[in-house]
Each structure stands twice: as structure tokens, then as C-alpha cells.
Motif scaffolding. Structure first.
Motif, PDB file in Angstrom:
ATOM      1  N   GLY A 161       0.786  -1.231   0.000  1.00  0.00           N
ATOM      2  CA  GLY A 161       0.000   0.000   0.000  1.00  0.00           C
ATOM      3  C   GLY A 161       0.810   1.270   0.000  1.00  0.00           C
ATOM      4  N   VAL A 162       2.074   1.181  -0.430  1.00  0.00           N
ATOM      5  CA  VAL A 162       2.931   2.365  -0.445  1.00  0.00           C
ATOM      6  C   VAL A 162       2.643   3.240  -1.656  1.00  0.00           C
ATOM      7  N   GLY A 163       2.309   2.608  -2.767  1.00  0.00           N
ATOM      8  CA  GLY A 163       2.104   3.361  -3.996  1.00  0.00           C
ATOM      9  C   GLY A 163       0.799   4.124  -4.048  1.00  0.00           C
ATOM     10  N   ASN A 164       0.811   5.210  -4.750  1.00  0.00           N
ATOM     11  CA  ASN A 164      -0.402   5.967  -5.064  1.00  0.00           C
ATOM     12  C   ASN A 164      -0.128   6.787  -6.321  1.00  0.00           C
ATOM     13  N   ALA A 165      -1.079   7.608  -6.697  1.00  0.00           N
ATOM     14  CA  ALA A 165      -0.970   8.341  -7.960  1.00  0.00           C
ATOM     15  C   ALA A 165       0.262   9.236  -8.023  1.00  0.00           C
ATOM     16  N   THR A 166       0.658   9.793  -6.883  1.00  0.00           N
ATOM     17  CA  THR A 166       1.788  10.720  -6.879  1.00  0.00           C
ATOM     18  C   THR A 166       3.124  10.023  -6.647  1.00  0.00           C
ATOM     19  N   ARG A 167       3.095   8.841  -6.049  1.00  0.00           N
ATOM     20  CA  ARG A 167       4.341   8.150  -5.728  1.00  0.00           C
ATOM     21  C   ARG A 167       4.749   7.119  -6.770  1.00  0.00           C
ATOM     22  N   ASP A 168       3.845   6.720  -7.623  1.00  0.00           N
ATOM     23  CA  ASP A 168       4.128   5.633  -8.556  1.00  0.00           C
ATOM     24  C   ASP A 168       5.345   5.902  -9.423  1.00  0.00           C
ATOM     25  N   ARG A 169       5.477   7.137  -9.904  1.00  0.00           N
ATOM     26  CA  ARG A 169       6.618   7.457 -10.760  1.00  0.00           C
ATOM     27  C   ARG A 169       7.930   7.330 -10.010  1.00  0.00           C
ATOM     28  N   VAL A 170       7.940   7.783  -8.750  1.00  0.00           N
ATOM     29  CA  VAL A 170       9.147   7.684  -7.930  1.00  0.00           C
ATOM     30  C   VAL A 170       9.476   6.225  -7.636  1.00  0.00           C
ATOM     31  N   LEU A 171       8.451   5.425  -7.332  1.00  0.00           N
ATOM     32  CA  LEU A 171       8.661   4.010  -7.033  1.00  0.00           C
ATOM     33  C   LEU A 171       9.199   3.266  -8.249  1.00  0.00           C
ATOM     34  N   LYS A 172       8.666   3.563  -9.422  1.00  0.00           N
ATOM     35  CA  LYS A 172       9.154   2.904 -10.635  1.00  0.00           C
ATOM     36  C   LYS A 172      10.606   3.294 -10.909  1.00  0.00           C
ATOM     37  N   ALA A 173      10.921   4.569 -10.706  1.00  0.00           N
ATOM     38  CA  ALA A 173      12.298   5.024 -10.916  1.00  0.00           C
ATOM     39  C   ALA A 173      13.234   4.368  -9.898  1.00  0.00           C
ATOM     40  N   THR A 174      12.781   4.246  -8.661  1.00  0.00           N
ATOM     41  CA  THR A 174      13.586   3.593  -7.623  1.00  0.00           C
ATOM     42  C   THR A 174      13.837   2.133  -7.959  1.00  0.00           C
ATOM     43  N   ALA A 175      12.797   1.451  -8.451  1.00  0.00           N
ATOM     44  CA  ALA A 175      12.941   0.050  -8.842  1.00  0.00           C
ATOM     45  C   ALA A 175      13.963  -0.097  -9.960  1.00  0.00           C
ATOM     46  N   ASN A 176      13.913   0.796 -10.941  1.00  0.00           N
ATOM     47  CA  ASN A 176      14.861   0.746 -12.065  1.00  0.00           C
ATOM     48  C   ASN A 176      16.291   1.000 -11.599  1.00  0.00           C
ATOM     49  N   VAL A 177      16.450   1.992 -10.711  1.00  0.00           N
ATOM     50  CA  VAL A 177      17.791   2.334 -10.209  1.00  0.00           C
ATOM     51  C   VAL A 177      18.355   1.188  -9.377  1.00  0.00           C
ATOM     52  N   LEU A 178      17.533   0.616  -8.493  1.00  0.00           N
ATOM     53  CA  LEU A 178      17.985  -0.508  -7.674  1.00  0.00           C
ATOM     54  C   LEU A 178      18.418  -1.682  -8.542  1.00  0.00           C
ATOM     55  N   ALA A 179      17.608  -1.992  -9.539  1.00  0.00           N
ATOM     56  CA  ALA A 179      17.921  -3.111 -10.429  1.00  0.00           C
ATOM     57  C   ALA A 179      19.230  -2.852 -11.172  1.00  0.00           C
ATOM     58  N   LEU A 180      19.392  -1.640 -11.675  1.00  0.00           N
ATOM     59  CA  LEU A 180      20.594  -1.295 -12.441  1.00  0.00           C
ATOM     60  C   LEU A 180      21.841  -1.306 -11.567  1.00  0.00           C
ATOM     61  N   VAL A 181      21.761  -0.668 -10.393  1.00  0.00           N
ATOM     62  CA  VAL A 181      22.922  -0.569  -9.504  1.00  0.00           C
ATOM     63  C   VAL A 181      23.355  -1.942  -8.995  1.00  0.00           C
ATOM     64  N   LEU A 182      22.390  -2.753  -8.568  1.00  0.00           N
ATOM     65  CA  LEU A 182      22.736  -4.073  -8.043  1.00  0.00           C
ATOM     66  C   LEU A 182      23.297  -4.983  -9.138  1.00  0.00           C
ATOM     67  N   THR A 183      22.689  -4.952 -10.307  1.00  0.00           N
ATOM     68  CA  THR A 183      23.194  -5.773 -11.407  1.00  0.00           C
ATOM     69  C   THR A 183      24.612  -5.354 -11.773  1.00  0.00           C
TER      70      THR A 183
END
Length: 235
Positions: free
Chosen positions: A197-219
Motif C-alpha cells: 500500500g505504499v504506492g499511489n498516484a503521486t508516488r508511482d513514478r518515484v517508485l518505478k524510478a527507484t525500482a529501475n535504479v535498484l535493479a541497475l545498480v545491483l546488477t
């Protein structure tokens, strides 16, 4: 009277949570975040190999002595291992059961063969299998030394890592697994945020960007080690 007592007995909250789809998704989200935290710490430790043999071996030794003198030798490390094993098992069981429920809910194939999800979503199941097999290989290679090539040397993790990534198959196995990990994290972090329940209309873009950054940095962080050994930066 005994029958009435058994009939009136309600299932526990834990049981209700476990059997429900929402509960299983919550378990997957929580265990996924636990594993993500471990991966960040593990990547950080791996990168110490760029500071030389002594720095990397001292870090490996510290893992076994952390918590002393309150905890005995390797106790903290074993606590981490047990927590991770529980998290991996629960995550895998819930993923399998949810997959079976999804298939049971739509036994017939879709009429239109239009992709219904992103590439990462459609490869989550295969990615999970690849990662599960990799974990087994990784433990047998660098923890127990069972499948290690070049002569496993207990207490010399730096040389063991170099030996593993001096073989073409060691590099292929590791890099393929890390690419699968990146896709898993990209989709998994986003899914966990939605489930909790963390996501909402205003946070979704930030969450998606965070997911992409985490995936890229860890890989990139994990892949940097075998690439460094292959190119002679670490030897």
C-alpha cells in the motif's frame, strides 16, 4: 457438544493470512524486501575486492566475528543465514502457490495473443527458477567449495573468487543469474510497494524510478566483480 466446539473454532489470524491471496502477496513482499536488504549489503561487501586481497579477506573474517563478544564466532552469520533461508523458502512457496492459483483461475488460453505484462513480469517465474539454481551453485562453489574449480582454500575468499571467475562457465553462470536478478528486482520492488500500500498516484513514478535504479545498480555492482577478474583488474 464436542462437535459443536470444533465447528465453532475459528482459524487463527496467521492461518487466515497464509491461505489468502492477499496474505501470500504480503509474505512475498516482506520476504522480498528482506532479501533486497541483504543483496545491497552483499554487493557492498563484494566491491571490497577492488581494495585488494587484505581488505577483502578482512571483510570476510569480520562477517564471522561480527557481534562479538556478545555473540560467539559465526553466530551472527548463522542468524543471517537462517533468516535468509526462511525468507527464500517462504518467498518461493508463495510464488508457486500464487502461480498455481493464477493458472487455475484461467484454465483456457487467451483468444488474443497480446502481451498482458512487461518483459520482466513475464520472465519472473523463469527468473525465480534461475536464481534458485544459482543460489545452490553459489553456495557449493564459494561457501562449501564442493564444486569449486582450482582447489578451494578455506579462509582465502579473495583467491576463491578469482579462481571462480577465471573460468568461462563461472562467469556465464554468474552474469546470467545477475541479469535475471535485475529483472526480478525491477518488477519485485514495484509489486512489493503496491502490495504493502505504499504506492499511489503521486508516488508511482518515484517508485518505478527507484525500482529501475535498484535493479541497475545491483546488477552492475555484482557483475563488476567477474568483469574485473576477466579483464585483469583483479587478479
Amino acid at each position: 457438544m464436542a462437535l459443536a466446539t470444533r465447528t465453532d473454532r475459528r482459524p487463527s489470524l496467521a492461518r487466515t493470512l497464509w491461505v489468502s491471496t492477499v496474505g501470500k502477496k504480503t509474505v512475498m513482499a516482506v520476504t522480498g524486501l528482506i532479501m533486497l536488504g541483504y543483496l545491497v549489503a552483499h554487493m557492498y561487501g563484494n566491491l571490497k575486492i577492488f581494495f585488494g586481497l587484505d581488505a577483502f579477506n578482512e571483510y570476510a573474517h569480520w562477517l564471522r566475528t561480527m557481534g562479538e563478544p556478545m555473540l560467539h564466532y559465526e553466530w551472527a552469520l548463522w542468524i543471517v543465514r537462517v533468516v535468509l533461508v526462511v525468507a527464500v523458502v517462504l518467498h518461493g512457496v508463495c510464488a508457486y502457490q500464487l502461480s498455481r492459483r493464477d493458472l487455475a483461475a484461467r484454465p483456457s488460453k487467451y483468444v488474443h495473443k497480446r502481451p498482458r505484462a512487461s518483459y520482466a513480469t513475464r520472465t519472473m517465474r523463469w527468473g525465480g527458477i534461475i536464481l534458485a539454481l544459482f543460489i545452490v551453485w553459489h553456495i557449493l562453489d564459494l561457501t562449501t567449495g564442493t564444486v569449486h574449480t582450482g582447489g578451494f582454500q578455506s579462509g582465502r575468499p579473495y583467491q576463491n573468487v578469482v579462481d571462480t571467475f577465471s573460468t568461462w562457465y563461472g562467469n556465464v553462470i554468474y552474469i546470467v543469474a545477475m541479469l535475471a536478478l535485475g529483472l526480478h528486482i525491477r518488477h519485485g520492488f514495484w509489486s512489493a510497494a503496491q502490495t504493502l500500500g505504499v504506492g499511489n498516484a503521486t508516488r508511482d513514478r518515484v517508485l518505478k524510478a527507484t525500482a529501475n535504479v535498484l535493479a541497475l545498480v545491483l546488477t552492475a555492482g555484482f557483475v563488476a566483480v567477474p568483469v574485473a577478474v576477466m579483464t585483469g583488474v583483479v587478479s
